[in-house]
Scaffold this motif. Structure first.
Motif, mmCIF file in Angstrom:
data_model
loop_
_atom_site.group_PDB
_atom_site.id
_atom_site.type_symbol
_atom_site.label_atom_id
_atom_site.label_comp_id
_atom_site.label_asym_id
_atom_site.label_seq_id
_atom_site.Cartn_x
_atom_site.Cartn_y
_atom_site.Cartn_z
ATOM 1 N N GLU A 48 0.868 -1.170 0.000
ATOM 2 C CA GLU A 48 0.000 0.000 0.000
ATOM 3 C C GLU A 48 0.906 1.220 0.000
ATOM 4 O O GLU A 48 1.729 1.386 0.917
ATOM 5 C CB GLU A 48 -0.898 0.001 1.239
ATOM 6 C CG GLU A 48 -1.963 -1.073 1.237
ATOM 7 C CD GLU A 48 -3.156 -0.702 0.372
ATOM 8 O OE1 GLU A 48 -3.591 0.462 0.402
ATOM 9 O OE2 GLU A 48 -3.648 -1.585 -0.349
ATOM 10 N N SER A 76 -6.274 1.416 -3.606
ATOM 11 C CA SER A 76 -5.886 1.269 -2.210
ATOM 12 C C SER A 76 -6.967 0.527 -1.426
ATOM 13 O O SER A 76 -8.163 0.678 -1.680
ATOM 14 C CB SER A 76 -5.665 2.656 -1.591
ATOM 15 O OG SER A 76 -5.586 2.578 -0.188
ATOM 16 N N ASN A 78 -7.791 1.188 1.468
ATOM 17 C CA ASN A 78 -8.585 2.211 2.140
ATOM 18 C C ASN A 78 -9.766 2.634 1.268
ATOM 19 O O ASN A 78 -10.857 2.919 1.773
ATOM 20 C CB ASN A 78 -7.725 3.442 2.450
ATOM 21 C CG ASN A 78 -6.774 3.189 3.597
ATOM 22 O OD1 ASN A 78 -7.101 2.463 4.526
ATOM 23 N ND2 ASN A 78 -5.603 3.775 3.539
ATOM 24 N N ASP A 79 -9.546 2.683 -0.048
ATOM 25 C CA ASP A 79 -10.617 3.069 -0.959
ATOM 26 C C ASP A 79 -11.597 1.922 -1.196
ATOM 27 O O ASP A 79 -12.799 2.148 -1.383
ATOM 28 C CB ASP A 79 -10.035 3.520 -2.303
ATOM 29 C CG ASP A 79 -9.179 4.765 -2.174
ATOM 30 O OD1 ASP A 79 -9.427 5.559 -1.252
ATOM 31 O OD2 ASP A 79 -8.239 4.923 -2.979
ATOM 32 N N GLY A 82 -12.223 0.494 3.020
ATOM 33 C CA GLY A 82 -12.458 1.598 3.944
ATOM 34 C C GLY A 82 -12.192 1.249 5.390
ATOM 35 O O GLY A 82 -11.306 0.473 5.719
ATOM 36 N N LYS A 83 -12.990 1.836 6.278
ATOM 37 C CA LYS A 83 -12.820 1.624 7.713
ATOM 38 C C LYS A 83 -13.308 0.233 8.102
ATOM 39 O O LYS A 83 -14.233 -0.304 7.494
ATOM 40 C CB LYS A 83 -13.589 2.692 8.488
ATOM 41 C CG LYS A 83 -13.138 4.101 8.168
ATOM 42 C CD LYS A 83 -14.138 5.116 8.666
ATOM 43 C CE LYS A 83 -13.775 6.500 8.200
ATOM 44 N NZ LYS A 83 -14.816 7.489 8.534
ATOM 45 N N ARG A 140 -6.512 -0.207 9.145
ATOM 46 C CA ARG A 140 -7.836 0.337 8.863
ATOM 47 C C ARG A 140 -8.859 0.124 9.966
ATOM 48 O O ARG A 140 -10.056 0.312 9.759
ATOM 49 C CB ARG A 140 -8.405 -0.229 7.552
ATOM 50 C CG ARG A 140 -7.557 -0.003 6.324
ATOM 51 C CD ARG A 140 -8.185 -0.586 5.068
ATOM 52 N NE ARG A 140 -8.281 -2.036 5.114
ATOM 53 C CZ ARG A 140 -9.377 -2.704 5.380
ATOM 54 N NH1 ARG A 140 -10.497 -2.074 5.632
ATOM 55 N NH2 ARG A 140 -9.370 -4.021 5.388
#
Length: 219
Positions: A48, A76, A78-79, A82-83, A140
């Motif tokens: 990442e 990513s 994260n995209d 996400g959380k 995350r």
């Protein structure tokens, strides 16, 4: 600044990781997460990356190395995911917390959020404390829900250490006997509601701030 994920397939040889990180450093790129595994003399390196401003130049420099067999470019994590909401504890309680969390996450995700829910039914102080300790090594994580009938002792100690290591992680527990509730940011009696509130606590599309409940955090 942009974030991407690269999967590098490489020959297994000494110094591969050093050479890859040297290239990334030369491009001013920050590594936010790395996962490496080797099978049958082939290495797979998942990276990442943040601050990727010249992707074509980066790929060209990586492909110039004879140990690189293949490069895949991904969004990513994260995209994509996400959380992250984690739910640990007894199977019956975990499943009910998951019902609330997944249902609430769906409401926010259709409005543009990316919130994922991970669960693991566990029993025993040692097993749960090991799982909590491992959260420090996971990316995350926005909230951890501890769902059980009785938690304390080593679990409480590990939760305290987790909070010290990652101040941003929100700890939610069910209203149960044991000292772990003393370390919770939020104590919720109903497991379904605990899952709902865990998602609300991390969602940008929810008007809910756990910090405003200081001193009145039991529901």
């Amino acid at each position: 600044m942009s974030s991407i994920s690269l999967t590098l397939t490489t020959k297994e040889k000494k110094g591969v990781l050093d050479e890859v990180t040297d290239i990334l450093s030369d491009h001013g790129i920050n590594i936010s997460y790395v996962h490496l595994y080797v099978k049958d003399d082939i290495g797979t390196l998942n990276l990442e990356l943040d601050n990727v401003n010249e992707l074509e130049g980066l790929i060209a420099d990586l492909e110039s190395k004879d140990f690189i067999l293949n490069i895949e470019i991904h969004g990513s994590l994260n995209d994509i995911f996400g959380k992250r909401i984690l739910i640990f504890g007894g199977g019956a309680q975990v499943s009910q917390v998951a019902v609330g969390a997944i249902t609430e996450a769906d409401r926010h995700n259709i409005r543009g959020e990316r919130i994922s829910v991970d669960t693991i039914p566990l029993v025993g102080e040692e097993n749960i404390s090991e799982a909590v300790d491992a959260v420090k090594r996971l990316p995350r994580v926005g909230a951890l829900v501890l769902a059980g009938s009785l938690m304390g002792g080593k679990i409480t100690e590990t939760v305290r250490e987790l909070k010290e290591a990652h101040e941003d992680i929100i700890i939610i527990t069910l209203n149960m006997p044991g000292s772990v509730t003393k370390e919770a940011d939020l104590i919720v009696t109903d497991p379904v509601q605990a899952g709902v509130m865990a998602v609300m606590a991390v969602a940008n599309t929810a008007v809910f701030d756990v910090k405003r409940l200081a001193g009145n955090n039991k529901f």
